[in-house]
Design a protein around this motif. Sequence first.
Motif, PDB file in Angstrom:
ATOM      1  N   MET A   1     -86.263  13.682 -54.689  1.00 35.93           N
ATOM      2  CA  MET A   1     -85.788  14.514 -55.877  1.00 35.93           C
ATOM      3  C   MET A   1     -87.044  15.036 -56.681  1.00 35.93           C
ATOM      4  SD  MET A   1     -83.183  14.610 -57.506  1.00 35.93           S
ATOM      5  CE  MET A   1     -82.188  14.582 -58.933  1.00 35.93           C
ATOM      6  N   GLN A   3     -89.500  16.207 -55.481  1.00 40.88           N
ATOM      7  CA  GLN A   3     -89.976  17.798 -54.740  1.00 40.88           C
ATOM      8  C   GLN A   3     -89.138  18.746 -55.218  1.00 40.88           C
ATOM      9  OE1 GLN A   3     -89.575  17.453 -50.477  1.00 40.88           O
ATOM     10  NE2 GLN A   3     -90.893  19.470 -50.186  1.00 40.88           N
ATOM     11  N   MET A   4     -87.826  18.433 -55.495  1.00 42.99           N
ATOM     12  CA  MET A   4     -87.016  19.506 -55.950  1.00 42.99           C
ATOM     13  C   MET A   4     -87.383  20.016 -57.322  1.00 42.99           C
ATOM     14  SD  MET A   4     -82.790  19.566 -56.422  1.00 42.99           S
ATOM     15  CE  MET A   4     -83.029  18.126 -57.710  1.00 42.99           C
ATOM     16  N   TYR A   5     -87.713  19.127 -58.059  1.00 42.28           N
ATOM     17  CA  TYR A   5     -88.217  19.406 -59.844  1.00 42.28           C
ATOM     18  C   TYR A   5     -89.403  20.325 -59.476  1.00 42.28           C
ATOM     19  CZ  TYR A   5     -84.494  16.670 -61.510  1.00 42.28           C
ATOM     20  OH  TYR A   5     -83.190  16.126 -62.145  1.00 42.28           O
ATOM     21  N   THR A   7     -90.422  22.170 -57.142  1.00 44.66           N
ATOM     22  CA  THR A   7     -90.133  23.620 -56.616  1.00 44.66           C
ATOM     23  C   THR A   7     -89.209  24.392 -57.797  1.00 44.66           C
ATOM     24  OG1 THR A   7     -89.459  22.385 -54.382  1.00 44.66           O
ATOM     25  CG2 THR A   7     -88.577  24.641 -54.866  1.00 44.66           C
ATOM     26  N   MET A   8     -88.455  23.837 -58.308  1.00 42.55           N
ATOM     27  CA  MET A   8     -87.908  24.780 -59.462  1.00 42.55           C
ATOM     28  C   MET A   8     -89.081  24.819 -60.630  1.00 42.55           C
ATOM     29  SD  MET A   8     -84.256  23.005 -60.059  1.00 42.55           S
ATOM     30  CE  MET A   8     -82.955  22.581 -58.788  1.00 42.55           C
ATOM     31  N   ILE A  39     -82.815  29.560 -62.310  1.00 40.69           N
ATOM     32  CA  ILE A  39     -83.527  28.242 -62.179  1.00 40.69           C
ATOM     33  C   ILE A  39     -83.094  27.279 -63.109  1.00 40.69           C
ATOM     34  CG2 ILE A  39     -85.831  27.313 -62.192  1.00 40.69           C
ATOM     35  CD1 ILE A  39     -86.690  30.073 -60.869  1.00 40.69           C
ATOM     36  N   LEU A  42     -79.835  25.888 -62.224  1.00 45.57           N
ATOM     37  CA  LEU A  42     -79.993  25.047 -61.056  1.00 45.57           C
ATOM     38  C   LEU A  42     -80.543  23.576 -61.629  1.00 45.57           C
ATOM     39  CD1 LEU A  42     -80.855  27.304 -58.088  1.00 45.57           C
ATOM     40  CD2 LEU A  42     -78.806  26.161 -58.362  1.00 45.57           C
ATOM     41  N   SER A  43     -81.670  23.838 -62.378  1.00 43.05           N
ATOM     42  CA  SER A  43     -82.118  22.427 -62.783  1.00 43.05           C
ATOM     43  C   SER A  43     -81.001  21.784 -63.665  1.00 43.05           C
ATOM     44  CB  SER A  43     -83.331  22.738 -63.468  1.00 43.05           C
ATOM     45  OG  SER A  43     -83.159  23.517 -64.733  1.00 43.05           O
ATOM     46  N   ALA A  46     -78.680  20.084 -61.123  1.00 42.28           N
ATOM     47  CA  ALA A  46     -79.074  19.155 -60.609  1.00 42.28           C
ATOM     48  C   ALA A  46     -79.409  17.766 -61.176  1.00 42.28           C
ATOM     49  CB  ALA A  46     -80.380  19.470 -60.092  1.00 42.28           C
ATOM     50  N   SER A  47     -79.408  18.035 -62.615  1.00 42.22           N
ATOM     51  CA  SER A  47     -79.912  16.634 -63.479  1.00 42.22           C
ATOM     52  C   SER A  47     -78.305  16.300 -64.022  1.00 42.22           C
ATOM     53  CB  SER A  47     -80.570  17.133 -64.492  1.00 42.22           C
ATOM     54  OG  SER A  47     -79.778  17.996 -65.589  1.00 42.22           O
TER      55      SER A  47
END
Length: 96
Positions: A1, A3-5, A7-8, A39, A42-43, A46-47
Amino acid sequence: MMQMYFTMISAFLLSLIGISTNRTHLMSVLLCMESMTLILFLSMAASSINNTNTTPITIIMIAMGACEASTGLTLVTITAQKNTNDFVKNLNLLKC
């Protein structure tokens, strides 16, 4: 998780750097702004996976992104017809 943040956040910062460095063509600025909007969408999506109360916010964000894209395309078309190019330096918003 995490790593995804990361990346964003790095993709958002790269888009911000793209806006600040590539200011010659209007189309490149608008593409960087569109990537920043996607972006953010997507964030937010995802949250809000575990929280259903924030789902309408993501729908509003994608609708605002679509409006931004259509407005940008209209601006590029009008600018290209008027100035025969899409250079940002040819834009003068104070001139009627």
